[in-house]
Write a protein that holds these residues in place. Structure first.
Motif, PDB file in Angstrom:
ATOM      1  N   GLN A   1       2.550   0.742   6.534  1.00  0.00           N
ATOM      2  CA  GLN A   1       3.240   1.847   6.933  1.00  0.00           C
ATOM      3  C   GLN A   1       3.293   2.630   5.439  1.00  0.00           C
ATOM      4  O   GLN A   1       4.032   3.687   5.556  1.00  0.00           O
ATOM      5  N   LEU A   2       2.553   2.247   4.627  1.00  0.00           N
ATOM      6  CA  LEU A   2       2.629   3.279   3.284  1.00  0.00           C
ATOM      7  C   LEU A   2       1.363   4.336   3.446  1.00  0.00           C
ATOM      8  O   LEU A   2       1.655   5.406   3.361  1.00  0.00           O
ATOM      9  N   SER A   3       0.317   3.608   4.047  1.00  0.00           N
ATOM     10  CA  SER A   3      -0.822   4.673   4.359  1.00  0.00           C
ATOM     11  C   SER A   3      -0.382   5.483   5.834  1.00  0.00           C
ATOM     12  O   SER A   3      -0.819   6.579   5.837  1.00  0.00           O
ATOM     13  N   HIS A   4       0.307   4.852   6.545  1.00  0.00           N
ATOM     14  CA  HIS A   4       0.622   5.681   7.871  1.00  0.00           C
ATOM     15  C   HIS A   4       2.077   5.407   8.038  1.00  0.00           C
ATOM     16  O   HIS A   4       2.673   4.297   8.758  1.00  0.00           O
ATOM     17  N   PRO A   5       3.009   6.114   7.547  1.00  0.00           N
ATOM     18  CA  PRO A   5       4.462   6.061   7.483  1.00  0.00           C
ATOM     19  C   PRO A   5       4.908   6.322   9.105  1.00  0.00           C
ATOM     20  O   PRO A   5       5.934   5.944   9.137  1.00  0.00           O
ATOM     21  N   HIS A   6       3.992   6.785   9.866  1.00  0.00           N
ATOM     22  CA  HIS A   6       4.538   7.229  11.083  1.00  0.00           C
ATOM     23  C   HIS A   6       4.408   6.020  11.987  1.00  0.00           C
ATOM     24  O   HIS A   6       4.944   6.037  13.312  1.00  0.00           O
TER      25      HIS A   6
ATOM     26  N   GLY B   1      -3.814  11.856  -0.505  1.00  0.00           N
ATOM     27  CA  GLY B   1      -2.904  12.521   0.477  1.00  0.00           C
ATOM     28  C   GLY B   1      -2.027  11.372   1.020  1.00  0.00           C
ATOM     29  O   GLY B   1      -1.038  11.894   1.961  1.00  0.00           O
ATOM     30  N   ARG B   2      -2.273  10.155   0.837  1.00  0.00           N
ATOM     31  CA  ARG B   2      -1.559   8.872   1.345  1.00  0.00           C
ATOM     32  C   ARG B   2      -0.928   8.317   0.158  1.00  0.00           C
ATOM     33  O   ARG B   2      -1.088   8.321  -0.992  1.00  0.00           O
ATOM     34  N   TYR B   3      -0.243   7.208   0.803  1.00  0.00           N
ATOM     35  CA  TYR B   3       0.365   6.060  -0.115  1.00  0.00           C
ATOM     36  C   TYR B   3      -0.490   4.923   0.067  1.00  0.00           C
ATOM     37  O   TYR B   3      -0.986   4.562   1.204  1.00  0.00           O
ATOM     38  N   ARG B   4      -0.689   4.136  -1.048  1.00  0.00           N
ATOM     39  CA  ARG B   4      -0.911   3.005  -0.989  1.00  0.00           C
ATOM     40  C   ARG B   4      -0.290   1.968  -1.990  1.00  0.00           C
ATOM     41  O   ARG B   4       0.442   2.368  -2.520  1.00  0.00           O
ATOM     42  N   LEU B   5      -0.314   0.534  -1.731  1.00  0.00           N
ATOM     43  CA  LEU B   5       0.367  -0.456  -2.518  1.00  0.00           C
ATOM     44  C   LEU B   5      -0.725  -1.067  -3.712  1.00  0.00           C
ATOM     45  O   LEU B   5      -1.749  -1.669  -3.023  1.00  0.00           O
ATOM     46  N   LEU B   6      -0.471  -1.026  -4.819  1.00  0.00           N
ATOM     47  CA  LEU B   6      -1.297  -1.547  -5.798  1.00  0.00           C
ATOM     48  C   LEU B   6      -0.613  -3.007  -5.852  1.00  0.00           C
ATOM     49  O   LEU B   6       0.526  -3.166  -6.674  1.00  0.00           O
ATOM     50  N   ALA B   7      -1.200  -4.020  -5.539  1.00  0.00           N
ATOM     51  CA  ALA B   7      -0.288  -5.304  -5.461  1.00  0.00           C
ATOM     52  C   ALA B   7      -0.184  -5.787  -6.771  1.00  0.00           C
ATOM     53  O   ALA B   7      -0.982  -5.829  -7.868  1.00  0.00           O
ATOM     54  N   GLU B   8       0.875  -6.596  -6.877  1.00  0.00           N
ATOM     55  CA  GLU B   8       1.271  -7.298  -8.142  1.00  0.00           C
ATOM     56  C   GLU B   8       1.829  -8.454  -7.985  1.00  0.00           C
ATOM     57  O   GLU B   8       3.097  -8.752  -7.801  1.00  0.00           O
ATOM     58  N   PRO B   9       0.708  -9.478  -8.130  1.00  0.00           N
ATOM     59  CA  PRO B   9       1.643 -10.807  -7.605  1.00  0.00           C
ATOM     60  C   PRO B   9       2.442 -11.232  -8.751  1.00  0.00           C
ATOM     61  O   PRO B   9       2.217 -10.944 -10.066  1.00  0.00           O
TER      62      PRO B   9
END
Length: 310
Positions: free
Chosen positions: A240-245, A293-301
């Motif tokens: 839902q970060l890359s596709h908030p809809h 143009g989108r969001y992504r999560l840069l994982a942080e264990p």
């Protein structure tokens, strides 16, 4: 027939993140079954997942987003705080994955330094079955508060919504075993949450996050070194970060859920603030980045933080 690689089981842990003078730990309950993702997020199709290849291997395979149930145990200002309490053991639930659970969640919580009697505050982001289960435990034939010395908080708007709703039997059952006993014990506090948020403990703020439910809140932790945001169900999964809809099939107001998600992501994007997903599988946390143009999560264990002294 699906040819996707099965999800590999991972050891349960109490992973944590330090925010300076606030520490937050994930305390696992269960990894949710593979079929949960397509049911909960029906628009998170294979094509959508393919457009966010960064989801693999941690958060999805080529066909299915993975989800989990866990709580967050927070130490702030000398207080022990639990945010959302999962599904709970021994419940009669319509969802087969939630029915009659028997996990060692309380032992994991105690191993993290949060034995039930030591908890000062329980924050309920919203009154859904998989967020209130360990509010209570069965003693004899009675459901009693799991955290006998804690105040339980939820938003007044959330409480009033369900109080005015004609509940189906499954939700009535949830209230009977997981919510009403806490209210009857005099441990539930209802709080008004203004647009700018409300501080409920040192550095711990409730922020309005409506859409999934009318009175849902997110929990912002403002540590001396860093901020973090616990999502509740405003963001079920990193897709839902890359596709908030992409909405949940149980969002009460889908359009409002999209607006809330967009506002939260915009506030977090390209900062060092952690996003802590209430249903994200391991590694659960990360920073939000703008990308194409989108969001992504840069994982942080997280790391294994020392258990809080009881």
């Amino acid at each position: 027939m699906s040819t996707a690689t099965p999800r590999q089981a991972t050891p349960f842990a109490s992973t944590g993140w330090s925010l300076g003078d606030i520490a937050v730990r994930r305390v696992d309950e269960i990894e949710l079954p593979r079929q949960t993702g397509p049911w909960l997020l029906p628009d998170a199709t294979k094509e959508v997942l393919d457009e966010a290849s960064w989801l693999r291997p941690d958060f999805a395979d080529t066909e299915v987003p993975w989800l989990a149930s866990h709580s967050f145990a927070v130490e702030a200002g000398g207080l022990r705080i639990v945010v959302d309490t999962g599904i709970g053991n021994g419940r009669t639930r319509a969802n087969p994955a939630w029915n009659g659970l028997d996990t060692d969640f309380l032992e994991r919580l105690a191993a993290a330094g949060f034995p039930p009697e030591s908890v000062d505050l329980v924050i309920t982001t919203h009154l859904h079955t998989d967020h209130v289960g360990w509010n209570t435990r069965l003693v004899g034939e009675d459901w009693v508060p799991t955290f006998p010395n804690a105040r339980y908080l939820t938003g007044r708007t959330e409480w009033d919504h369900w109080a005015a709703t004609d509940l189906d039997e499954a939700r009535r059952q949830m209230f009977r075993d997981s919510v009403t006993p806490v209210r009857d014990a005099g441990q539930y506090d209802l709080v008004d949450v203004p647009e700018q948020g409300r501080e409920v403990a040192p550095g711990v703020f409730l922020l309005p996050a409506p859409g999934h439910t009318p009175g849902q809140v997110a929990v912002e932790l403002r540590g001396s070194d860093r901020r973090a945001l616990i999502t509740g169900d405003s963001i079920h999964h990193p897709v839902q970060l890359s596709h908030p809809h992409v909405n949940s099939c149980v969002d009460i107001d889908a359009a409002q859920a999209v607006r809330t998600r967009g506002q939260l992501l915009e506030a977090l994007a390209d900062t060092d603030a952690l996003l802590l997903g209430t249903h994200f599988p391991q590694p659960t946390a990360g920073t939000v980045r703008r990308e194409n143009g989108r969001y992504r999560l840069l994982a942080e264990p997280g790391v294994e933080l020392p258990a809080t002294a009881a």
